[in-house]
Structure formats: structure tokens, C-alpha cells
Scaffold this motif. Structure first.
Motif, PDB file in Angstrom:
ATOM      1  N   ARG A 184       0.832  -1.203   0.000  1.00 38.36           N
ATOM      2  CA  ARG A 184       0.000   0.000   0.000  1.00 38.36           C
ATOM      3  C   ARG A 184       0.873   1.262   0.000  1.00 38.36           C
ATOM      4  N   ILE A 185       1.953   1.208   0.763  1.00 40.66           N
ATOM      5  CA  ILE A 185       2.851   2.375   0.830  1.00 40.66           C
ATOM      6  C   ILE A 185       3.599   2.547  -0.493  1.00 40.66           C
ATOM      7  N   VAL A 186       4.096   1.435  -1.043  1.00 36.38           N
ATOM      8  CA  VAL A 186       4.801   1.510  -2.337  1.00 36.38           C
ATOM      9  C   VAL A 186       3.869   2.072  -3.404  1.00 36.38           C
ATOM     10  N   ASP A 187       2.649   1.540  -3.471  1.00 36.13           N
ATOM     11  CA  ASP A 187       1.693   2.009  -4.484  1.00 36.13           C
ATOM     12  C   ASP A 187       1.420   3.502  -4.317  1.00 36.13           C
ATOM     13  N   GLY A 188       1.287   3.932  -3.082  1.00 31.40           N
ATOM     14  CA  GLY A 188       1.020   5.342  -2.812  1.00 31.40           C
ATOM     15  C   GLY A 188       2.158   6.230  -3.280  1.00 31.40           C
ATOM     16  N   LEU A 189       3.394   5.787  -3.067  1.00 35.38           N
ATOM     17  CA  LEU A 189       4.555   6.572  -3.520  1.00 35.38           C
ATOM     18  C   LEU A 189       4.627   6.588  -5.043  1.00 35.38           C
ATOM     19  N   CYS A 190       4.338   5.439  -5.658  1.00 33.01           N
ATOM     20  CA  CYS A 190       4.414   5.369  -7.125  1.00 33.01           C
ATOM     21  C   CYS A 190       3.366   6.271  -7.771  1.00 33.01           C
ATOM     22  N   ARG A 191       2.255   6.496  -7.090  1.00 30.28           N
ATOM     23  CA  ARG A 191       1.235   7.415  -7.634  1.00 30.28           C
ATOM     24  C   ARG A 191       1.770   8.846  -7.745  1.00 30.28           C
ATOM     25  N   HIS A 192       2.832   9.152  -6.972  1.00 33.75           N
ATOM     26  CA  HIS A 192       3.486  10.465  -7.107  1.00 33.75           C
ATOM     27  C   HIS A 192       4.624  10.406  -8.127  1.00 33.75           C
ATOM     28  N   SER A 193       4.649   9.353  -8.924  1.00 36.57           N
ATOM     29  CA  SER A 193       5.709   9.142  -9.931  1.00 36.57           C
ATOM     30  C   SER A 193       7.096   9.022  -9.296  1.00 36.57           C
ATOM     31  N   LEU A 194       7.155   8.530  -8.076  1.00 42.40           N
ATOM     32  CA  LEU A 194       8.448   8.302  -7.435  1.00 42.40           C
ATOM     33  C   LEU A 194       8.940   6.900  -7.780  1.00 42.40           C
ATOM     34  N   ARG A 195      10.253   6.732  -7.776  1.00 45.49           N
ATOM     35  CA  ARG A 195      10.817   5.402  -7.994  1.00 45.49           C
ATOM     36  C   ARG A 195      10.891   4.691  -6.643  1.00 45.49           C
ATOM     37  N   ALA A 196       9.852   3.928  -6.361  1.00 46.29           N
ATOM     38  CA  ALA A 196       9.755   3.234  -5.078  1.00 46.29           C
ATOM     39  C   ALA A 196       9.504   1.754  -5.327  1.00 46.29           C
ATOM     40  N   ALA A 197       9.981   0.922  -4.408  1.00 41.75           N
ATOM     41  CA  ALA A 197       9.799  -0.519  -4.578  1.00 41.75           C
ATOM     42  C   ALA A 197       9.818  -1.201  -3.216  1.00 41.75           C
ATOM     43  N   GLY A 198       9.254  -2.395  -3.171  1.00 44.97           N
ATOM     44  CA  GLY A 198       9.277  -3.191  -1.948  1.00 44.97           C
ATOM     45  C   GLY A 198      10.589  -3.962  -1.834  1.00 44.97           C
ATOM     46  N   ASN A 199      11.082  -4.055  -0.620  1.00 39.55           N
ATOM     47  CA  ASN A 199      12.310  -4.804  -0.317  1.00 39.55           C
ATOM     48  C   ASN A 199      13.493  -4.455  -1.215  1.00 39.55           C
ATOM     49  N   GLN A 200      13.644  -3.185  -1.499  1.00 35.00           N
ATOM     50  CA  GLN A 200      14.846  -2.635  -2.147  1.00 35.00           C
ATOM     51  C   GLN A 200      15.190  -1.332  -1.424  1.00 35.00           C
ATOM     52  N   PRO A 201      16.425  -0.907  -1.314  1.00 34.79           N
ATOM     53  CA  PRO A 201      17.637  -1.564  -1.821  1.00 34.79           C
ATOM     54  C   PRO A 201      18.126  -2.693  -0.920  1.00 34.79           C
ATOM     55  N   TYR A 202      17.415  -2.970   0.153  1.00 36.91           N
ATOM     56  CA  TYR A 202      17.785  -4.065   1.050  1.00 36.91           C
ATOM     57  C   TYR A 202      16.549  -4.917   1.276  1.00 36.91           C
ATOM     58  N   LYS A 203      16.766  -6.066   1.881  1.00 40.44           N
ATOM     59  CA  LYS A 203      15.648  -6.911   2.295  1.00 40.44           C
ATOM     60  C   LYS A 203      15.706  -7.083   3.800  1.00 40.44           C
ATOM     61  N   ILE A 204      14.543  -7.268   4.397  1.00 38.62           N
ATOM     62  CA  ILE A 204      14.524  -7.611   5.819  1.00 38.62           C
ATOM     63  C   ILE A 204      14.975  -9.056   5.963  1.00 38.62           C
ATOM     64  N   ASN A 205      15.962  -9.270   6.791  1.00 39.00           N
ATOM     65  CA  ASN A 205      16.405 -10.625   7.099  1.00 39.00           C
ATOM     66  C   ASN A 205      16.187 -10.844   8.593  1.00 39.00           C
ATOM     67  N   PRO A 206      15.313 -11.791   8.944  1.00 35.98           N
ATOM     68  CA  PRO A 206      15.004 -11.967  10.370  1.00 35.98           C
ATOM     69  C   PRO A 206      16.234 -12.314  11.214  1.00 35.98           C
ATOM     70  N   LEU A 207      17.296 -12.788  10.553  1.00 36.01           N
ATOM     71  CA  LEU A 207      18.494 -13.138  11.322  1.00 36.01           C
ATOM     72  C   LEU A 207      19.409 -11.941  11.543  1.00 36.01           C
ATOM     73  N   THR A 208      19.278 -10.909  10.685  1.00 31.09           N
ATOM     74  CA  THR A 208      20.220  -9.794  10.799  1.00 31.09           C
ATOM     75  C   THR A 208      19.550  -8.434  11.012  1.00 31.09           C
ATOM     76  N   ASP A 209      18.213  -8.396  10.965  1.00 33.65           N
ATOM     77  CA  ASP A 209      17.499  -7.156  11.289  1.00 33.65           C
ATOM     78  C   ASP A 209      16.915  -7.270  12.689  1.00 33.65           C
ATOM     79  N   MET A 210      16.542  -6.153  13.235  1.00 33.48           N
ATOM     80  CA  MET A 210      16.064  -6.151  14.613  1.00 33.48           C
ATOM     81  C   MET A 210      14.633  -5.621  14.710  1.00 33.48           C
ATOM     82  N   THR A 211      14.406  -4.366  14.353  1.00 35.43           N
ATOM     83  CA  THR A 211      13.132  -3.733  14.698  1.00 35.43           C
ATOM     84  C   THR A 211      11.944  -4.411  14.015  1.00 35.43           C
ATOM     85  N   VAL A 212      11.985  -4.590  12.691  1.00 31.97           N
ATOM     86  CA  VAL A 212      10.839  -5.187  11.991  1.00 31.97           C
ATOM     87  C   VAL A 212      10.598  -6.629  12.445  1.00 31.97           C
TER      88      VAL A 212
END
Ligand SMILES: [Zn+2]
Length: 250
Positions: A184-212
Motif C-alpha cells: 500500500r505504501i509503495v503504491d502510494g509513492l508510485c502514484r506520485h511518480s516516485l521510484r519506489a519498490a518493496g524490499n529494495q535496496p535491502y531486504k529484511i532478514n530476520p536473522l540480521t534485522d532487529m526492529t521489523v
């Protein structure tokens, strides 16, 4: 608690580990800014980095705190932000991963983190890491106990050039379990013609990320980490613009 640890850094961490803004907000979004600050106690001599490197994105997420503060103000949402550099200890990494206290970051060596003894590592954990995550856990606990909805949103920025390669992406929405929320957030940003994407430029890794993974997915809460390219956050106007894009989507 940490007064019991004797090490080379004993007594250096005199400012609070975090700042909490709008603690009593009713808004479901909890904003988290783990890489908000480049502050390193003077006695640590910028961990041996030269001045360029210590002002660089490796020490903090340039513009992320300004964006998080603006979002907090716009939404009236609580913001938990770090008061120390990620180079002392990275608040978005579990304690067991090697770059929790990075000896190298991107192309830069961090001499002050080489060969740290166990007491100093533990001291940084107790002074900087645990207070931040204990506070975040408590904030979530209190809201869930009151049957309130909670969404955990990390605000970060990334460098336009990484290992010499320019990046076209303007914003990324990183997620683990919260795919629909992130989309929903990516789609909302793309509606403003922004270059937005899910899980870029990094991905959440449950072994190496903390907060999410820990505070969001691990508790069944919608949770994303938003990355904005830091050349987009270099002026107050630019920060206001990005806040206006993001606020209605969170
Ligand atoms: Zn970050």
C-alpha cells in the motif's frame, strides 16, 4: 546496572540512549529511528575515522531524523530515536551478528571497533542497545494492553552511491510479514511518480534485522522499514515533501 561493568569506556555514555517524542500519542504508528544520530563521545576520537568518514552515511542515516520528526509532527505519532551513532552499536541488528559493532562499514575501516574486549562490547549493549529496545518493547506492551492498534515504522535513509554504484531507486519499503501494508505504501509513492519498490535496496532478514522482525513481525504487528535516498532529504523543503508523501500512507 551498567555501572557494574569496568571497561575502557566506563562513564562515557552520559547522555540518554534515546529520545522519546510524543510518548502519549493516540496514533497507531510508532516511529522508530535507530540511525538518527552520528554522535560519538569525544573521548572516543570518532573511533579513529577521519572527519569525512565520520560525517558520512556510515555513522548515521543522513536526513532520517528530520523526516521522522516531521512525520511525528504531521501524524501526531510517537517517535523513538537514537542519540548515538550506529557505529558504536547498530540498534537495527541483533547482538549476535558480526556488524552489531562494525569493524568495517562499506568501504571504511572503523579502527576504534577493532579488537574490542568483551567488557566494552557488553558495556555498549547495556548503555545503548538495551535501553532503546526495552523502551520500544514497553511502548508496544502498553498499547497492546489497552487494546490499541500498533504499527511499527522504521525511518531510514540510504546513500545514492554504494560501493561506487549510483542508485536510481528513490525509496524502498522493506518488510517481512507485512506485505499488504508495505505494498500500500509503495503504491502510494508510485502514484506520485516516485521510484519506489518493496524490499529494495535491502531486504529484511530476520536473522540480521532487529526492529521489523522482533518488534513488528514477532508480535504480529504491521511493520515496515522505510528507506529514502538521502539526496532527497537535504533541505527542509525536501523533508517536508517526503513527509507529505508518506504521512497519509502509514
Ligand atoms: Zn538505517
Amino acid at each position: 546496572m551498567h555501572e557494574s561493568i569496568e571497561c575502557a569506556e566506563s562513564g562515557l555514555y552520559t547522555r540518554p540512549a534515546y529520545r522519546l517524542t510524543r510518548e502519549d500519542s493516540d496514533h497507531p504508528v510508532l516511529l522508530v529511528c535507530e540511525h538518527a544520530s552520528r554522535f560519538i563521545p569525544v573521548a572516543l576520537n570518532d573511533l579513529g575515522l577521519d572527519e569525512t568518514a565520520s560525517q558520512e552515511h556510515i555513522a548515521w542515516d543522513i536526513g532520517a531524523l528530520l523526516l521522522a520528526e516531521r512525520l511525528s509532527e504531521t501524524l501526531g505519532a510517537t517517535l523513538l530515536s537514537a542519540n548515538y551513532s550506529r557505529l558504536l552499536i547498530d540498534l537495527n541488528r541483533p547482538l549476535h551478528v558480526p556488524d552489531s559493532i562494525p569493524a568495517q562499514s562499506e568501504i571504511y575501516q572503523v579502527p576504534g571497533n577493532h579488537d574490542l574486549d568483551d567488557a566494552t562490547r557488553e558495556y555498549r549493549q547495556q548503555c545503548l542497545f538495551h535501553p532503546f529496545h526495552d523502551r520500544l518493547r514497553t511502548l508496544i506492551d502498553q498499547r497492546l494492553a489497552a487494546n490499541r492498534p500498533v504499527r511499527v515504522v522504521g525511518i531510514h535513509s540510504f546513500t545514492p552511491v554504494f560501493y561506487g554504484q549510483p542508485r536510481a531507486l528513490e525509496a524502498g519499503v522493506l518488510f517481512g510479514e507485512a506485505k499488504a501494508y508495505a505494498q500500500r505504501i509503495v503504491d502510494g509513492l508510485c502514484r506520485h511518480s516516485l521510484r519506489a519498490a518493496g524490499n529494495q535496496p535491502y531486504k529484511i532478514n530476520p536473522l540480521t534485522d532487529m526492529t521489523v522482525p522482533v518488534h513488528g513481525d514477532g508480535r504480529g504487528l504491521d511493520s515496515v522499514l522505510i528507506e529514502v535516498r538521502n539526496d532527497q532529504l537535504r533541505s527542509p523543503e525536501a523533508v517536508r515533501t517526503w513527509s507529505a508523501y508518506l504521512a497519509p500512507l502509514l
